[in-house]
Write a protein that holds these residues in place. Structure first.
Motif, PDB file in Angstrom:
ATOM      1  N   VAL A   6       0.626  -1.145   0.167  1.00  0.00           N
ATOM      2  CA  VAL A   6       0.174  -0.269   0.424  1.00  0.00           C
ATOM      3  C   VAL A   6       0.663   1.175  -0.218  1.00  0.00           C
ATOM      4  CG1 VAL A   6      -1.778   0.961   1.532  1.00  0.00           C
ATOM      5  CG2 VAL A   6      -1.844  -1.188   0.555  1.00  0.00           C
ATOM      6  N   ASP A   7       1.622   1.198   0.631  1.00  0.00           N
ATOM      7  CA  ASP A   7       2.510   2.730   1.068  1.00  0.00           C
ATOM      8  C   ASP A   7       3.289   2.780  -0.392  1.00  0.00           C
ATOM      9  OD1 ASP A   7       2.565   3.033   3.740  1.00  0.00           O
ATOM     10  OD2 ASP A   7       3.847   2.059   4.795  1.00  0.00           O
ATOM     11  N   HIS A   8       4.007   1.071  -0.995  1.00  0.00           N
ATOM     12  CA  HIS A   8       4.405   1.372  -2.563  1.00  0.00           C
ATOM     13  C   HIS A   8       3.895   2.124  -3.584  1.00  0.00           C
ATOM     14  CE1 HIS A   8       8.167  -0.492  -1.900  1.00  0.00           C
ATOM     15  NE2 HIS A   8       7.269  -1.446  -1.025  1.00  0.00           N
ATOM     16  N   LEU A   9       2.754   1.852  -3.349  1.00  0.00           N
ATOM     17  CA  LEU A   9       1.663   2.153  -4.549  1.00  0.00           C
ATOM     18  C   LEU A   9       1.573   3.718  -3.907  1.00  0.00           C
ATOM     19  CD1 LEU A   9      -0.744   1.324  -6.570  1.00  0.00           C
ATOM     20  CD2 LEU A   9      -2.757   0.938  -5.009  1.00  0.00           C
ATOM     21  N   GLN A  10       1.282   4.135  -3.239  1.00  0.00           N
ATOM     22  CA  GLN A  10       0.816   5.326  -2.241  1.00  0.00           C
ATOM     23  C   GLN A  10       1.903   6.289  -2.691  1.00  0.00           C
ATOM     24  OE1 GLN A  10      -0.263   5.817   2.111  1.00  0.00           O
ATOM     25  NE2 GLN A  10      -2.217   5.319   1.227  1.00  0.00           N
ATOM     26  N   SER A  11       3.096   5.870  -2.319  1.00  0.00           N
ATOM     27  CA  SER A  11       4.386   6.553  -3.344  1.00  0.00           C
ATOM     28  C   SER A  11       4.297   6.508  -4.926  1.00  0.00           C
ATOM     29  CB  SER A  11       5.575   5.770  -2.747  1.00  0.00           C
ATOM     30  OG  SER A  11       5.885   5.930  -1.196  1.00  0.00           O
ATOM     31  N   PHE A  12       3.747   5.644  -5.999  1.00  0.00           N
ATOM     32  CA  PHE A  12       3.826   5.858  -7.505  1.00  0.00           C
ATOM     33  C   PHE A  12       2.934   6.332  -7.314  1.00  0.00           C
ATOM     34  CE2 PHE A  12       1.352   3.891 -10.651  1.00  0.00           C
ATOM     35  CZ  PHE A  12       3.200   4.563 -11.499  1.00  0.00           C
ATOM     36  N   LEU A  13       1.328   7.038  -6.368  1.00  0.00           N
ATOM     37  CA  LEU A  13       0.342   8.261  -7.336  1.00  0.00           C
ATOM     38  C   LEU A  13       0.877   9.248  -7.462  1.00  0.00           C
ATOM     39  CD1 LEU A  13      -2.317   5.866  -5.748  1.00  0.00           C
ATOM     40  CD2 LEU A  13      -2.013   6.235  -8.062  1.00  0.00           C
ATOM     41  N   ALA A  14       1.708   9.771  -5.662  1.00  0.00           N
ATOM     42  CA  ALA A  14       1.963  10.681  -5.395  1.00  0.00           C
ATOM     43  C   ALA A  14       3.241  11.004  -6.360  1.00  0.00           C
ATOM     44  CB  ALA A  14       3.004  10.662  -4.115  1.00  0.00           C
ATOM     45  N   LEU A  15       3.450  10.443  -6.824  1.00  0.00           N
ATOM     46  CA  LEU A  15       4.928  10.852  -8.537  1.00  0.00           C
ATOM     47  C   LEU A  15       4.594  10.619  -9.536  1.00  0.00           C
ATOM     48  CD1 LEU A  15       7.948   8.882  -6.958  1.00  0.00           C
ATOM     49  CD2 LEU A  15       8.075  10.910  -6.375  1.00  0.00           C
ATOM     50  N   THR A  16       3.362  10.435  -9.555  1.00  0.00           N
ATOM     51  CA  THR A  16       2.481   9.827 -10.979  1.00  0.00           C
ATOM     52  C   THR A  16       2.104  11.718 -10.970  1.00  0.00           C
ATOM     53  OG1 THR A  16       2.823   8.275 -10.701  1.00  0.00           O
ATOM     54  CG2 THR A  16       0.570   8.985 -12.493  1.00  0.00           C
ATOM     55  N   VAL A  17       1.624  11.912  -9.568  1.00  0.00           N
ATOM     56  CA  VAL A  17       0.465  12.965  -9.829  1.00  0.00           C
ATOM     57  C   VAL A  17       1.490  14.394  -9.945  1.00  0.00           C
ATOM     58  CG1 VAL A  17      -0.140  15.111  -8.534  1.00  0.00           C
ATOM     59  CG2 VAL A  17      -1.084  12.642  -8.328  1.00  0.00           C
ATOM     60  N   VAL A  18       2.834  14.462  -9.242  1.00  0.00           N
ATOM     61  CA  VAL A  18       4.085  14.975  -9.680  1.00  0.00           C
ATOM     62  C   VAL A  18       4.906  15.290 -10.607  1.00  0.00           C
ATOM     63  CG1 VAL A  18       6.322  16.168  -8.786  1.00  0.00           C
ATOM     64  CG2 VAL A  18       4.552  15.332  -6.823  1.00  0.00           C
ATOM     65  N   GLY A  19       4.508  13.982 -11.429  1.00  0.00           N
ATOM     66  CA  GLY A  19       4.852  14.536 -13.076  1.00  0.00           C
ATOM     67  C   GLY A  19       4.314  14.994 -14.088  1.00  0.00           C
ATOM     68  N   VAL A  20       2.327  14.951 -13.795  1.00  0.00           N
ATOM     69  CA  VAL A  20       1.880  15.203 -14.633  1.00  0.00           C
ATOM     70  C   VAL A  20       2.242  16.970 -14.438  1.00  0.00           C
ATOM     71  CG1 VAL A  20      -0.572  15.567 -14.791  1.00  0.00           C
ATOM     72  CG2 VAL A  20       0.659  13.056 -14.162  1.00  0.00           C
ATOM     73  N   ILE A  21       1.736  16.704 -13.105  1.00  0.00           N
ATOM     74  CA  ILE A  21       1.604  18.400 -12.671  1.00  0.00           C
ATOM     75  C   ILE A  21       3.120  19.378 -13.310  1.00  0.00           C
ATOM     76  CG2 ILE A  21       2.204  20.526 -11.088  1.00  0.00           C
ATOM     77  CD1 ILE A  21       1.076  18.611  -9.277  1.00  0.00           C
ATOM     78  N   LEU A  22       4.153  18.637 -13.104  1.00  0.00           N
ATOM     79  CA  LEU A  22       5.391  19.188 -13.905  1.00  0.00           C
ATOM     80  C   LEU A  22       5.181  19.516 -15.009  1.00  0.00           C
ATOM     81  CD1 LEU A  22       8.231  17.839 -11.630  1.00  0.00           C
ATOM     82  CD2 LEU A  22       7.697  20.007 -12.059  1.00  0.00           C
ATOM     83  N   THR A  23       4.668  17.993 -15.813  1.00  0.00           N
ATOM     84  CA  THR A  23       4.573  18.134 -17.542  1.00  0.00           C
ATOM     85  C   THR A  23       3.413  18.818 -18.249  1.00  0.00           C
ATOM     86  OG1 THR A  23       4.940  15.939 -17.370  1.00  0.00           O
ATOM     87  CG2 THR A  23       3.396  17.071 -19.326  1.00  0.00           C
ATOM     88  N   ALA A  24       2.436  19.487 -17.472  1.00  0.00           N
ATOM     89  CA  ALA A  24       1.326  20.090 -17.556  1.00  0.00           C
ATOM     90  C   ALA A  24       2.423  21.903 -17.271  1.00  0.00           C
ATOM     91  CB  ALA A  24       0.446  20.799 -16.527  1.00  0.00           C
ATOM     92  N   ALA A  25       3.237  22.137 -16.651  1.00  0.00           N
ATOM     93  CA  ALA A  25       3.714  23.528 -16.247  1.00  0.00           C
ATOM     94  C   ALA A  25       4.723  23.655 -17.168  1.00  0.00           C
ATOM     95  CB  ALA A  25       3.955  23.146 -14.886  1.00  0.00           C
ATOM     96  N   PHE A  26       5.129  22.787 -17.077  1.00  0.00           N
ATOM     97  CA  PHE A  26       6.472  23.044 -18.384  1.00  0.00           C
ATOM     98  C   PHE A  26       5.381  23.185 -20.317  1.00  0.00           C
ATOM     99  CE2 PHE A  26       9.491  21.153 -15.729  1.00  0.00           C
ATOM    100  CZ  PHE A  26      10.365  22.242 -15.857  1.00  0.00           C
TER     101      PHE A  26
END
Length: 150
Positions: A6-26
């Motif tokens: 569960v902790d691995h899945l939450q970390s993966f989802l958090a990194l995915t959200v951060v990646g999407v936000i950075l991609t949209a900003a760039f």
């Protein structure tokens, strides 16, 4: 470090959200840079046309001769179609232009005023590349006409 699934899945989802936000900003930043450089290029073209029109007016009033000036302009600015129009009212003459559908007031992006008043008319669409400014005396008033060179 996360120890269960569960902790691995939450970390993966958090990194995915951060990646999407950075991609949209760039992506937004890149689009903003592209639009500003296209606007600067259009403004430069309008200043070039206005300078040539002013020089034609000066030559016309000094020599009282017909003046034709041919300008080589880009086919497109970036990937956008553009248009240029030369107009006047009772006080001023100007060169204006914009992107998209030609000659609609709502899409006019820039206007450059000419230092001398003249009768001014004509349009130019960027897809033709060669523009021509014709300048003649109409009585005591100079007349500018913008069109494409064929």
């Amino acid at each position: 470090m996360p120890t269960d699934a569960v902790d691995h899945l939450q970390s993966f989802l958090a990194l995915t959200v951060v990646g999407v936000i950075l991609t949209a900003a760039f992506s937004a930043y890149t689009n903003s840079l592209t639009q500003s450089s296209e606007a600067i290029k259009l403004r430069d073209i309008l200043h070039q046309v206005a300078a040539k029109a002013t020089a034609a007016l000066e030559t016309l009033t000094e020599d009282n001769a017909t003046v034709n000036v041919v300008l080589s302009l880009p086919l497109k600015i970036g990937n956008k179609d553009y248009w240029i129009r030369i107009s006047n009212d009772s006080s001023y003459a100007w060169v204006e232009g914009g992107f998209g559908s030609p000659f609609t007031e709502s899409e006019q992006d820039f206007r450059v005023y000419l230092p001398k008043n003249a009768l001014a008319s004509g349009t130019f669409e960027g897809e033709y590349q060669l523009a021509q400014i014709s300048c003649v005396m109409n009585g005591s008033t100079p007349q500018l006409t913008l069109g494409r060179k064929e």
